[in-house]
Design a protein around this motif. Structure first.
Motif, mmCIF file in Angstrom:
data_model
loop_
_atom_site.group_PDB
_atom_site.id
_atom_site.type_symbol
_atom_site.label_atom_id
_atom_site.label_comp_id
_atom_site.label_asym_id
_atom_site.label_seq_id
_atom_site.Cartn_x
_atom_site.Cartn_y
_atom_site.Cartn_z
ATOM 1 N N LYS A 19 0.828 -1.208 0.000
ATOM 2 C CA LYS A 19 0.000 0.000 0.000
ATOM 3 C C LYS A 19 0.870 1.270 0.000
ATOM 4 O O LYS A 19 0.554 2.236 -0.693
ATOM 5 C CB LYS A 19 -0.924 -0.003 1.226
ATOM 6 C CG LYS A 19 -1.850 1.183 1.314
ATOM 7 C CD LYS A 19 -3.245 0.789 0.930
ATOM 8 C CE LYS A 19 -4.212 1.945 1.071
ATOM 9 N NZ LYS A 19 -4.198 2.858 -0.041
ATOM 10 N N ALA A 20 1.965 1.244 0.751
ATOM 11 C CA ALA A 20 2.854 2.415 0.791
ATOM 12 C C ALA A 20 3.393 2.731 -0.606
ATOM 13 O O ALA A 20 3.443 3.902 -1.010
ATOM 14 C CB ALA A 20 4.003 2.160 1.757
ATOM 15 N N TYR A 21 3.758 1.691 -1.357
ATOM 16 C CA TYR A 21 4.280 1.911 -2.712
ATOM 17 C C TYR A 21 3.163 2.299 -3.674
ATOM 18 O O TYR A 21 3.355 3.109 -4.575
ATOM 19 C CB TYR A 21 5.060 0.685 -3.202
ATOM 20 C CG TYR A 21 6.356 0.539 -2.446
ATOM 21 C CD1 TYR A 21 7.438 1.362 -2.726
ATOM 22 C CD2 TYR A 21 6.479 -0.368 -1.404
ATOM 23 C CE1 TYR A 21 8.614 1.271 -2.009
ATOM 24 C CE2 TYR A 21 7.659 -0.478 -0.676
ATOM 25 C CZ TYR A 21 8.717 0.350 -0.978
ATOM 26 O OH TYR A 21 9.884 0.269 -0.257
ATOM 27 N N GLU A 22 1.976 1.735 -3.453
ATOM 28 C CA GLU A 22 0.840 2.093 -4.300
ATOM 29 C C GLU A 22 0.499 3.577 -4.118
ATOM 30 O O GLU A 22 0.234 4.282 -5.094
ATOM 31 C CB GLU A 22 -0.376 1.231 -3.969
ATOM 32 C CG GLU A 22 -1.557 1.527 -4.887
ATOM 33 C CD GLU A 22 -2.726 0.579 -4.696
ATOM 34 O OE1 GLU A 22 -3.570 0.521 -5.611
ATOM 35 O OE2 GLU A 22 -2.805 -0.095 -3.651
ATOM 36 N N ASP A 23 0.519 4.057 -2.888
ATOM 37 C CA ASP A 23 0.238 5.475 -2.637
ATOM 38 C C ASP A 23 1.230 6.370 -3.368
ATOM 39 O O ASP A 23 0.858 7.382 -3.964
ATOM 40 C CB ASP A 23 0.282 5.777 -1.131
ATOM 41 C CG ASP A 23 -0.888 5.156 -0.373
ATOM 42 O OD1 ASP A 23 -1.877 4.754 -1.029
ATOM 43 O OD2 ASP A 23 -0.800 5.062 0.869
ATOM 44 N N LYS A 24 2.503 5.987 -3.335
ATOM 45 C CA LYS A 24 3.527 6.778 -4.018
ATOM 46 C C LYS A 24 3.324 6.744 -5.533
ATOM 47 O O LYS A 24 3.518 7.756 -6.221
ATOM 48 C CB LYS A 24 4.921 6.275 -3.654
ATOM 49 C CG LYS A 24 5.289 6.567 -2.203
ATOM 50 C CD LYS A 24 6.640 5.979 -1.857
ATOM 51 C CE LYS A 24 6.974 6.219 -0.388
ATOM 52 N NZ LYS A 24 8.244 5.601 -0.005
#
Length: 185
Positions: A7-12
């Protein structure tokens, strides 16, 4: 657990897409687009201020933007800021407003804009690929330190790859859409 990491990478990656959309709004496609003025700042009593906060902006015709400042004393400042921004349009002003008249775009101008669209799109793709690389490096460190098993790390890398492919396709479709918009006469 893996959802949080992905999720952290998806947000970025979503932020990269949002940034690309903002950049594309500022590229004119033959029509007058008020977003062209978004990044222009006017020195208003010593403070760099967006034009939108100083004036009413309207598009009365397809190729004309009219800027009507609430404080008529800053017409010269707004005109100067637009000229300094080098957007390729020379503003004309009278006592109450500023007009930006967009010339009809030539075929060569359109092709150059499409090249710019592709360049900006490619920069977004690079940013997304860099996020994938960073994520894969982080997952390998987790595996190496023993925090996750080899299978979990491989699953995370697979999920990140699928996410990367999804966002790269989205960038491609945005490039295609904007290029079509520019080339449409």
């Amino acid at each position: 657990m893996s959802d949080e990491r992905i999720k952290a990478y998806e947000d970025k990656m979503k932020k990269s897409i949002d940034y690309l959309a903002e950049e594309y709004q500022a590229i004119r496609a033959g029509r007058a687009n008020p977003h062209l003025l978004d990044k222009i700042r006017v020195d208003y009593y010593g403070t760099p201020t967006p034009i939108q906060q100083l004036a009413n902006i309207s598009v009365p015709e397809a190729r004309i933007i009219v800027i009507q400042p609430w404080d008529k004393k800053i017409i010269k400042d707004i005109t100067r800021a637009i000229q300094m921004a080098d957007i390729g349009i020379n503003p004309t002003s009278d006592a109450t407003s500023i007009r930006l008249v967009f010339p009809e775009m030539t075929e060569e101008n359109r092709k150059n804009l499409v090249k710019e669209v592709k360049k900006v799109g490619e920069e977004s793709k690079v940013a997304i690929r860099n996020l994938r690389r960073d994520g894969n490096d982080a997952f390998k460190k987790l595996k190496k330190s023993g925090e996750v098993s080899e299978d979990v790390a491989a699953g995370l890398e697979d999920d990140l790859q699928k996410l990367t492919e999804k966002y790269l396709k989205e960038v491609d479709s945005m490039i295609e859409k904007k290029s079509r918009e520019i080339m449409t006469i």
